[in-house]
Write an enzyme that holds these catalytic residues in place. Structure first.
Site, mmCIF file in Angstrom:
data_model
loop_
_atom_site.group_PDB
_atom_site.id
_atom_site.type_symbol
_atom_site.label_atom_id
_atom_site.label_comp_id
_atom_site.label_asym_id
_atom_site.label_seq_id
_atom_site.Cartn_x
_atom_site.Cartn_y
_atom_site.Cartn_z
ATOM 1 N N ARG A 64 43.664 31.795 36.470
ATOM 2 C CA ARG A 64 44.115 32.843 37.401
ATOM 3 C C ARG A 64 45.171 32.309 38.355
ATOM 4 O O ARG A 64 46.121 33.011 38.708
ATOM 5 C CB ARG A 64 42.912 33.396 38.197
ATOM 6 C CG ARG A 64 41.983 34.241 37.328
ATOM 7 C CD ARG A 64 40.609 34.384 37.940
ATOM 8 N NE ARG A 64 40.628 35.121 39.182
ATOM 9 C CZ ARG A 64 39.736 34.942 40.157
ATOM 10 N NH1 ARG A 64 38.769 34.034 40.026
ATOM 11 N NH2 ARG A 64 39.821 35.647 41.251
ATOM 12 N N ARG A 96 50.930 43.027 41.327
ATOM 13 C CA ARG A 96 50.772 41.633 40.923
ATOM 14 C C ARG A 96 51.846 41.204 39.949
ATOM 15 O O ARG A 96 51.861 40.065 39.523
ATOM 16 C CB ARG A 96 49.424 41.469 40.243
ATOM 17 C CG ARG A 96 48.387 40.685 41.075
ATOM 18 C CD ARG A 96 47.068 40.846 40.368
ATOM 19 N NE ARG A 96 46.141 39.793 40.589
ATOM 20 C CZ ARG A 96 44.992 39.958 41.253
ATOM 21 N NH1 ARG A 96 44.700 41.100 41.828
ATOM 22 N NH2 ARG A 96 44.145 38.963 41.358
ATOM 23 N N LYS A 132 42.279 37.565 50.684
ATOM 24 C CA LYS A 132 42.743 38.957 50.780
ATOM 25 C C LYS A 132 41.563 39.903 51.025
ATOM 26 O O LYS A 132 41.641 40.785 51.868
ATOM 27 C CB LYS A 132 43.478 39.383 49.495
ATOM 28 C CG LYS A 132 44.708 38.545 49.193
ATOM 29 C CD LYS A 132 45.496 39.083 48.005
ATOM 30 C CE LYS A 132 44.761 39.060 46.692
ATOM 31 N NZ LYS A 132 44.420 37.694 46.206
ATOM 32 N N ARG A 184 30.999 34.702 40.322
ATOM 33 C CA ARG A 184 31.755 35.677 39.533
ATOM 34 C C ARG A 184 32.144 35.015 38.215
ATOM 35 O O ARG A 184 32.510 33.844 38.212
ATOM 36 C CB ARG A 184 33.036 36.038 40.303
ATOM 37 C CG ARG A 184 33.039 37.421 40.881
ATOM 38 C CD ARG A 184 34.207 37.633 41.796
ATOM 39 N NE ARG A 184 35.511 37.632 41.143
ATOM 40 C CZ ARG A 184 36.642 37.974 41.745
ATOM 41 N NH1 ARG A 184 36.637 38.336 43.004
ATOM 42 N NH2 ARG A 184 37.788 37.947 41.111
ATOM 43 N N ARG A 189 32.802 29.788 45.626
ATOM 44 C CA ARG A 189 32.434 31.133 46.080
ATOM 45 C C ARG A 189 31.231 31.669 45.283
ATOM 46 O O ARG A 189 31.118 31.460 44.091
ATOM 47 C CB ARG A 189 33.633 32.069 45.879
ATOM 48 C CG ARG A 189 33.366 33.513 46.218
ATOM 49 C CD ARG A 189 34.633 34.287 46.367
ATOM 50 N NE ARG A 189 35.358 34.478 45.114
ATOM 51 C CZ ARG A 189 36.504 35.138 45.025
ATOM 52 N NH1 ARG A 189 37.068 35.643 46.100
ATOM 53 N NH2 ARG A 189 37.100 35.284 43.864
HETATM 54 P P1 AMP Z 1 40.825 39.965 42.054
HETATM 55 O O1 AMP Z 1 39.461 40.399 42.438
HETATM 56 O O2 AMP Z 1 41.905 40.606 42.876
HETATM 57 O O3 AMP Z 1 40.971 38.470 41.965
HETATM 58 O O4 AMP Z 1 41.076 40.532 40.555
HETATM 59 C C1 AMP Z 1 40.207 40.195 39.502
HETATM 60 C C2 AMP Z 1 40.872 40.492 38.171
HETATM 61 O O5 AMP Z 1 41.162 41.896 38.060
HETATM 62 C C3 AMP Z 1 42.213 39.801 37.926
HETATM 63 O O6 AMP Z 1 42.076 38.469 37.481
HETATM 64 C C4 AMP Z 1 42.799 40.718 36.838
HETATM 65 O O7 AMP Z 1 42.165 40.508 35.587
HETATM 66 C C5 AMP Z 1 42.377 42.097 37.321
HETATM 67 N N1 AMP Z 1 43.377 42.668 38.247
HETATM 68 C C6 AMP Z 1 43.205 42.982 39.556
HETATM 69 N N2 AMP Z 1 44.320 43.504 40.071
HETATM 70 C C7 AMP Z 1 45.239 43.515 39.067
HETATM 71 C C8 AMP Z 1 46.603 43.919 38.980
HETATM 72 N N3 AMP Z 1 47.261 44.430 40.038
HETATM 73 N N4 AMP Z 1 47.231 43.769 37.791
HETATM 74 C C9 AMP Z 1 46.591 43.286 36.721
HETATM 75 N N5 AMP Z 1 45.315 42.868 36.724
HETATM 76 C C10 AMP Z 1 44.633 42.986 37.893
#
Ligand code: AMP
Length: 220
Positions: A169, A86, A13, A158, A125
Site C-alpha cells: 500500500r 488517490r 487521515k 486489518r 495498528r
Molecule cells: P484506506 O482505509 O483509506 O487505507 O483504504 C483501504 C483500501 O480501500 C485501499 O488500500 C484500496 O484498496 C481501497 N481504496 C480506498 N480508497 C480508494 C480510492 N480512492 N481509490 C482506490 N482504492 C481505494
C-alpha cells in the site's frame, strides 16, 4: 467547503477526520471505510472491490468515482474527503464534477509522514471489529489483550495491515497517489502538515489551515 485530506496509509487521515468533521460540521467521506462496509455487507460493490482491498491494491477508478458520486451532494457541499482522490484520474473526475456544480475544492491538506514511520504505525495498528475503535500495540494497547476497552469486541489487525500488504500500500501511494501533491500545488490549494507529531499537535496544524479558509471566506 470541501477539504481533502491527502496522505500515505497510516498518516492519520482517519484519526484527524473524526475530530475535524465534528468540529467543522463536515460530512466525512472515507472511501476505505465505505469499501470495508460494502465488503462486510457482501454487496455487489463489495464483491467487486474485495480482492483489490485485501491485496492492498487500488480499486479501479471507475468504481471509485461512481461510488463517490453517489455519496456526494455537491450542492449541499460541506465534505471532508479522506482517502479520495488517490489517482490523477480520480482527481480530474472530481474536478469535473465540482466544476459542473460551480463548486471547488477549498483546501488539500497533505499529512506528510516518512515511509518508515507509516509502516510502523500500520503494522502495529489494531481495530475493534465491533465498534471500530483504533488501538496500537506499541503506543495504545487495549487493557485486556484482544478485547476492546469500550465494547469488549474483538480487537484485531486489518487484513491489509499485515507487513507485506502494508508495504504494498505504501508503494502504491508513492507510485499513484503522490503525483497528486504536484497536481494540487499547481492549483494553489495545497497545504502541508507534519504528520509525525502527536495527534493533538497535528490537529492544531490542520485546524489552523481550515480556520484560515474560514476567515478568507467569511465563514464555512
Ligand atoms: P484506506 O482505509 O483509506 O487505507 O483504504 C483501504 C483500501 O480501500 C485501499 O488500500 C484500496 O484498496 C481501497 N481504496 C480506498 N480508497 C480508494 C480510492 N480512492 N481509490 C482506490 N482504492 C481505494
Amino acid at each position: 467547503m470541501i477539504v481533502i485530506l491527502l496522505g500515505a496509509p497510516g498518516a492519520g487521515k482517519g484519526t484527524q477526520s473524526a475530530v475535524l468533521s465534528s468540529r467543522y460540521g463536515l460530512t466525512h467521506l472515507a472511501t476505505g471505510d465505505i469499501f470495508r462496509a460494502e465488503i462486510a455487507a457482501k454487496s455487489t460493490l463489495g464483491e467487486k472491490a474485495s480482492n483489490y482491498v485485501k491485496a492492498g491494491k487500488l480499486v479501479p477508478d471507475d468504481l471509485v468515482t461512481e461510488m463517490v458520486a453517489g455519496k456526494m451532494d455537491v450542492a449541499a457541499g460541506k465534505y471532508l474527503l479522506d482517502g479520495f482522490p488517490r489517482t490523477l484520474n480520480q482527481a480530474q473526475s472530481l474536478d469535473q464534477t465540482l466544476a459542473k456544480n460551480k463548486a471547488g475544492i477549498s483546501s488539500v491538506i497533505y499529512l506528510n509522514l516518512p515511509q518508515a514511520e507509516a509502516m510502523k504505525r500500520l503494522t502495529s495498528r489494531r481495530i475493534c471489529a465491533s465498534c471500530g475503535e483504533v488501538y496500537n500495540v506499541l503506543t495504545r494497547p487495549p487493557k485486556t489483550e484482544g478485547a476492546c476497552d469500550k465494547c469488549q469486541g474483538k480487537v484485531e489487525q486489518r487484513v491489509d495491515d499485515s507487513e507485506a500488504t502494508a508495504a504494498k500500500r505504501l508503494q502504491v501511494f508513492e507510485d499513484l497517489t503522490s503525483p497528486l501533491i504536484a497536481y494540487y500545488k499547481a492549483e494553489q490549494i495545497f497545504n502541508e502538515v507534519d504528520a509525525s507529531k502527536r495527534p493533538e499537535e497535528v490537529t492544531k496544524s490542520v485546524c489552523a489551515v481550515i480556520d484560515g479558509l474560514q476567515v478568507k471566506a467569511g465563514g464555512v
